[in-house]
Design a protein around this motif. Structure first.
Motif, PDB file in Angstrom:
ATOM      1  N   GLY A 121      12.327  12.517   0.667  1.00  0.00           N
ATOM      2  CA  GLY A 121      12.340  11.861   1.965  1.00  0.00           C
ATOM      3  C   GLY A 121      12.868  10.439   1.891  1.00  0.00           C
ATOM      4  N   VAL A 122      12.506   9.706   0.829  1.00  0.00           N
ATOM      5  CA  VAL A 122      13.021   8.344   0.636  1.00  0.00           C
ATOM      6  C   VAL A 122      14.529   8.364   0.466  1.00  0.00           C
ATOM      7  CG1 VAL A 122      13.062   6.395  -0.973  1.00  0.00           C
ATOM      8  CG2 VAL A 122      10.876   7.401  -0.306  1.00  0.00           C
ATOM      9  N   LEU A 123      15.027   9.286  -0.360  1.00  0.00           N
ATOM     10  CA  LEU A 123      16.477   9.392  -0.575  1.00  0.00           C
ATOM     11  C   LEU A 123      17.189   9.788   0.717  1.00  0.00           C
ATOM     12  CD1 LEU A 123      16.348  11.208  -4.026  1.00  0.00           C
ATOM     13  CD2 LEU A 123      17.044   8.840  -3.634  1.00  0.00           C
ATOM     14  N   GLY A 124      16.558  10.683   1.492  1.00  0.00           N
ATOM     15  CA  GLY A 124      17.136  11.075   2.775  1.00  0.00           C
ATOM     16  C   GLY A 124      17.182   9.919   3.760  1.00  0.00           C
ATOM     17  N   ALA A 125      16.132   9.068   3.756  1.00  0.00           N
ATOM     18  CA  ALA A 125      16.116   7.894   4.629  1.00  0.00           C
ATOM     19  C   ALA A 125      17.223   6.920   4.248  1.00  0.00           C
ATOM     20  CB  ALA A 125      14.750   7.209   4.556  1.00  0.00           C
ATOM     21  N   ILE A 126      17.431   6.742   2.961  1.00  0.00           N
ATOM     22  CA  ILE A 126      18.486   5.839   2.494  1.00  0.00           C
ATOM     23  C   ILE A 126      19.858   6.329   2.961  1.00  0.00           C
ATOM     24  CG2 ILE A 126      19.684   5.037   0.404  1.00  0.00           C
ATOM     25  CD1 ILE A 126      16.880   5.029  -0.945  1.00  0.00           C
TER      26      ILE A 126
ATOM     27  N   TYR B 244       0.850  -1.195   0.000  1.00  0.00           N
ATOM     28  CA  TYR B 244       0.000   0.000   0.000  1.00  0.00           C
ATOM     29  C   TYR B 244       0.885   1.244   0.000  1.00  0.00           C
ATOM     30  CZ  TYR B 244      -3.985  -2.954   1.343  1.00  0.00           C
ATOM     31  OH  TYR B 244      -4.966  -3.909   1.383  1.00  0.00           O
ATOM     32  N   GLY B 245       0.302   2.358  -0.410  1.00  0.00           N
ATOM     33  CA  GLY B 245       0.975   3.648  -0.338  1.00  0.00           C
ATOM     34  C   GLY B 245      -0.045   4.755  -0.175  1.00  0.00           C
ATOM     35  N   HIS B 246       0.398   5.881   0.359  1.00  0.00           N
ATOM     36  CA  HIS B 246      -0.497   7.037   0.512  1.00  0.00           C
ATOM     37  C   HIS B 246       0.322   8.316   0.440  1.00  0.00           C
ATOM     38  CE1 HIS B 246      -3.961   9.412   1.876  1.00  0.00           C
ATOM     39  NE2 HIS B 246      -3.088  10.082   2.610  1.00  0.00           N
TER      40      HIS B 246
ATOM     41  N   LEU C  70       6.310   4.229   1.793  1.00  0.00           N
ATOM     42  CA  LEU C  70       5.509   4.806   0.715  1.00  0.00           C
ATOM     43  C   LEU C  70       4.497   5.800   1.281  1.00  0.00           C
ATOM     44  CD1 LEU C  70       4.925   1.542  -1.337  1.00  0.00           C
ATOM     45  CD2 LEU C  70       6.392   3.442  -1.988  1.00  0.00           C
ATOM     46  N   GLY C  71       4.988   6.936   1.710  1.00  0.00           N
ATOM     47  CA  GLY C  71       4.117   8.020   2.152  1.00  0.00           C
ATOM     48  C   GLY C  71       3.792   8.010   3.629  1.00  0.00           C
ATOM     49  N   LEU C  72       3.380   6.868   4.180  1.00  0.00           N
ATOM     50  CA  LEU C  72       3.094   6.726   5.601  1.00  0.00           C
ATOM     51  C   LEU C  72       3.992   5.645   6.185  1.00  0.00           C
ATOM     52  CD1 LEU C  72      -0.840   6.818   5.674  1.00  0.00           C
ATOM     53  CD2 LEU C  72       0.748   8.687   6.160  1.00  0.00           C
ATOM     54  N   SER C  73       4.370   5.816   7.460  1.00  0.00           N
ATOM     55  CA  SER C  73       5.338   4.902   8.071  1.00  0.00           C
ATOM     56  C   SER C  73       4.818   3.472   8.183  1.00  0.00           C
ATOM     57  CB  SER C  73       5.739   5.421   9.454  1.00  0.00           C
ATOM     58  OG  SER C  73       4.600   5.559  10.292  1.00  0.00           O
ATOM     59  N   GLN C  74       3.493   3.271   8.060  1.00  0.00           N
ATOM     60  CA  GLN C  74       2.943   1.907   8.089  1.00  0.00           C
ATOM     61  C   GLN C  74       3.265   1.129   6.817  1.00  0.00           C
ATOM     62  OE1 GLN C  74       1.272   4.769   8.673  1.00  0.00           O
ATOM     63  NE2 GLN C  74      -0.567   4.447   9.917  1.00  0.00           N
ATOM     64  N   PHE C  75       3.609   1.845   5.746  1.00  0.00           N
ATOM     65  CA  PHE C  75       3.729   1.212   4.433  1.00  0.00           C
ATOM     66  C   PHE C  75       5.204   1.136   4.029  1.00  0.00           C
ATOM     67  CE2 PHE C  75      -0.490   3.578   3.828  1.00  0.00           C
ATOM     68  CZ  PHE C  75      -1.195   2.567   4.481  1.00  0.00           C
ATOM     69  N   THR C  76       5.871   0.097   4.497  1.00  0.00           N
ATOM     70  CA  THR C  76       7.288  -0.091   4.200  1.00  0.00           C
ATOM     71  C   THR C  76       7.494  -0.294   2.701  1.00  0.00           C
ATOM     72  OG1 THR C  76       7.607  -1.107   6.359  1.00  0.00           O
ATOM     73  CG2 THR C  76       9.319  -1.484   4.718  1.00  0.00           C
TER      74      THR C  76
ATOM     75  N   PHE D 134      -9.196   6.406   4.758  1.00  0.00           N
ATOM     76  CA  PHE D 134      -8.084   6.866   3.927  1.00  0.00           C
ATOM     77  C   PHE D 134      -8.186   6.232   2.542  1.00  0.00           C
ATOM     78  CE2 PHE D 134      -6.434   8.280   7.832  1.00  0.00           C
ATOM     79  CZ  PHE D 134      -5.263   8.997   7.650  1.00  0.00           C
ATOM     80  N   GLU D 135      -7.916   7.025   1.520  1.00  0.00           N
ATOM     81  CA  GLU D 135      -7.756   6.476   0.176  1.00  0.00           C
ATOM     82  C   GLU D 135      -6.294   6.042   0.030  1.00  0.00           C
ATOM     83  OE1 GLU D 135      -9.316   7.947  -4.052  1.00  0.00           O
ATOM     84  OE2 GLU D 135      -7.542   9.068  -3.387  1.00  0.00           O
ATOM     85  N   LEU D 136      -6.072   4.793  -0.377  1.00  0.00           N
ATOM     86  CA  LEU D 136      -4.725   4.243  -0.469  1.00  0.00           C
ATOM     87  C   LEU D 136      -4.452   3.727  -1.884  1.00  0.00           C
ATOM     88  CD1 LEU D 136      -4.621   2.069   2.794  1.00  0.00           C
ATOM     89  CD2 LEU D 136      -3.975   4.468   2.536  1.00  0.00           C
ATOM     90  N   LEU D 137      -3.180   3.747  -2.259  1.00  0.00           N
ATOM     91  CA  LEU D 137      -2.743   3.075  -3.472  1.00  0.00           C
ATOM     92  C   LEU D 137      -2.541   1.601  -3.153  1.00  0.00           C
ATOM     93  CD1 LEU D 137      -0.037   5.610  -4.728  1.00  0.00           C
ATOM     94  CD2 LEU D 137      -2.358   5.333  -5.610  1.00  0.00           C
ATOM     95  N   LYS D 138      -3.062   0.727  -3.996  1.00  0.00           N
ATOM     96  CA  LYS D 138      -2.944  -0.717  -3.802  1.00  0.00           C
ATOM     97  C   LYS D 138      -1.886  -1.275  -4.756  1.00  0.00           C
ATOM     98  CE  LYS D 138      -3.976  -4.957  -2.574  1.00  0.00           C
ATOM     99  NZ  LYS D 138      -3.404  -5.519  -1.332  1.00  0.00           N
ATOM    100  N   ASN D 139      -0.879  -1.963  -4.188  1.00  0.00           N
ATOM    101  CA  ASN D 139       0.226  -2.554  -4.949  1.00  0.00           C
ATOM    102  C   ASN D 139       0.918  -1.542  -5.866  1.00  0.00           C
ATOM    103  OD1 ASN D 139      -0.164  -5.169  -3.863  1.00  0.00           O
ATOM    104  ND2 ASN D 139      -1.776  -5.585  -5.352  1.00  0.00           N
ATOM    105  N   PRO D 140       1.289  -0.370  -5.344  1.00  0.00           N
ATOM    106  CA  PRO D 140       1.969   0.609  -6.197  1.00  0.00           C
ATOM    107  C   PRO D 140       3.393   0.162  -6.518  1.00  0.00           C
ATOM    108  CG  PRO D 140       1.982   1.339  -3.922  1.00  0.00           C
ATOM    109  CD  PRO D 140       1.150   0.092  -3.957  1.00  0.00           C
ATOM    110  N   LYS D 141       3.826   0.459  -7.719  1.00  0.00           N
ATOM    111  CA  LYS D 141       5.215   0.191  -8.122  1.00  0.00           C
ATOM    112  C   LYS D 141       5.635   1.244  -9.136  1.00  0.00           C
ATOM    113  CE  LYS D 141       8.421  -3.420  -9.612  1.00  0.00           C
ATOM    114  NZ  LYS D 141       8.584  -4.841 -10.038  1.00  0.00           N
ATOM    115  N   PHE D 142       6.757   1.896  -8.857  1.00  0.00           N
ATOM    116  CA  PHE D 142       7.233   2.987  -9.686  1.00  0.00           C
ATOM    117  C   PHE D 142       8.706   2.770 -10.029  1.00  0.00           C
ATOM    118  CE2 PHE D 142       4.249   4.553  -6.468  1.00  0.00           C
ATOM    119  CZ  PHE D 142       3.202   4.984  -7.271  1.00  0.00           C
ATOM    120  N   ARG D 143       9.086   3.204 -11.215  1.00  0.00           N
ATOM    121  CA  ARG D 143      10.507   3.254 -11.584  1.00  0.00           C
ATOM    122  C   ARG D 143      10.968   4.704 -11.470  1.00  0.00           C
ATOM    123  NH1 ARG D 143      12.406  -0.703 -15.898  1.00  0.00           N
ATOM    124  NH2 ARG D 143      12.379  -1.898 -13.931  1.00  0.00           N
TER     125      ARG D 143
END
Length: 250
Positions: free
Chosen positions: A40-45, A15-17, A151-157, A113-122
């Motif tokens: 934020g993702v790049l900063g976490a890495i 999931y993602g949001h 993916l947007g929220l900390s619940q969605f690794t 909440f509206e969530l993205l289901k099985n999101p995948k991005f390049r």
């Protein structure tokens, strides 16, 4: 324009949001990650610390929105999975009544909440600082993220897969249509008949493009998306050719 060395990696999850700025009690999500979310993702890495108070950062820390600003960092996004959205209720703390601490709050309120289901991005990434580029690439390739990306929220690794280091070569097509495999910032297209519309699933979103360290948005842009991930035929003064298709940086 000269060629860019770029890093290509995939980011996905169950999931993602990415909350839209104009929603309130029932949060809606963008179809793709915002530029600030990717920063934020790049900063976490890399292990860049977040602010310790609003607008206050640990000594020596450069905020991610400055480190990965549009002047030094290029980002492009390609949809790999079709956009699918679902609604799920979250049980949140009801803070309407005062309490001495969060641990003393007993009431809950359910918000949908509206969530993205099985999101995948390049993601296509380049940076003017070679040391930052190399460190991001090394950490993604060796799966040695400093903090857990999500993916947007900390619940969605998020699951991040290193794909390649390659070269983006500049090209131009102000009068011809070319297939663009990334999402498109409409401000970067030609003025006359910029899109050749086919029987595809198009949508647009107004996304924040630039954010200051104090979280003030300084620029928005209208982004065109083909919701199944198929390329869009577009005319643009400039785009970039890669081994993975033609892209336009956000």
């Amino acid at each position: 324009m000269k060629s860019h060395r770029i890093l290509v990696f995939d980011i996905s999850g169950e999931y993602g949001h990415y909350r839209k700025f104009n929603t309130t009690s029932s949060p809606l999500t963008y179809s793709i990650p915002t530029r600030s979310a990717l920063s934020g993702v790049l900063g976490a890495i890399l292990g860049i610390e977040r602010e310790i108070a609003p607008g206050i950062f640990p000594e020596g820390v450069v905020p991610v929105n400055e480190l990965f600003s549009p002047t030094s960092c290029n980002l492009a996004i390609q949809l790999l999975n079709p956009v699918k959205k679902v609604n799920i209720g979250f049980n949140l703390l009801d803070t309407g009544k005062s309490a001495s601490s969060f641990f003393n709050i007993k009431n809950r309120t359910q918000i949908e909440f509206e969530l993205l289901k099985n999101p995948k991005f390049r993601i296509f990434f380049s940076h003017s600082d070679e040391s930052i580029f190399s460190e991001v690439s090394k950490r993604i390739k060796t799966v040695s993220h400093h903090f857990t990306p999500y993916l947007g929220l900390s619940q969605f690794t998020a699951v991040i897969d290193w794909i390649d280091e390659t070269t983006a070569t500049p090209a131009s097509s102000p009068d011809d249509y070319f297939e663009i495999h990334s999402v498109i910032n409409l401000s970067k297209l030609s003025k006359q008949q910029p899109i050749k519309f086919e029987e595809l699933f198009y949508s647009t979103d107004t996304l924040p493009m630039s954010m200051r360290s104090d979280r003030v948005i300084t620029e928005y842009a209208e982004i065109l998306i083909e919701k199944t991930g198929r390329p869009i035929l577009a005319k643009t003064p400039s785009f970039w050719k890669t081994n993975f298709g033609n892209i336009i940086f956000l």
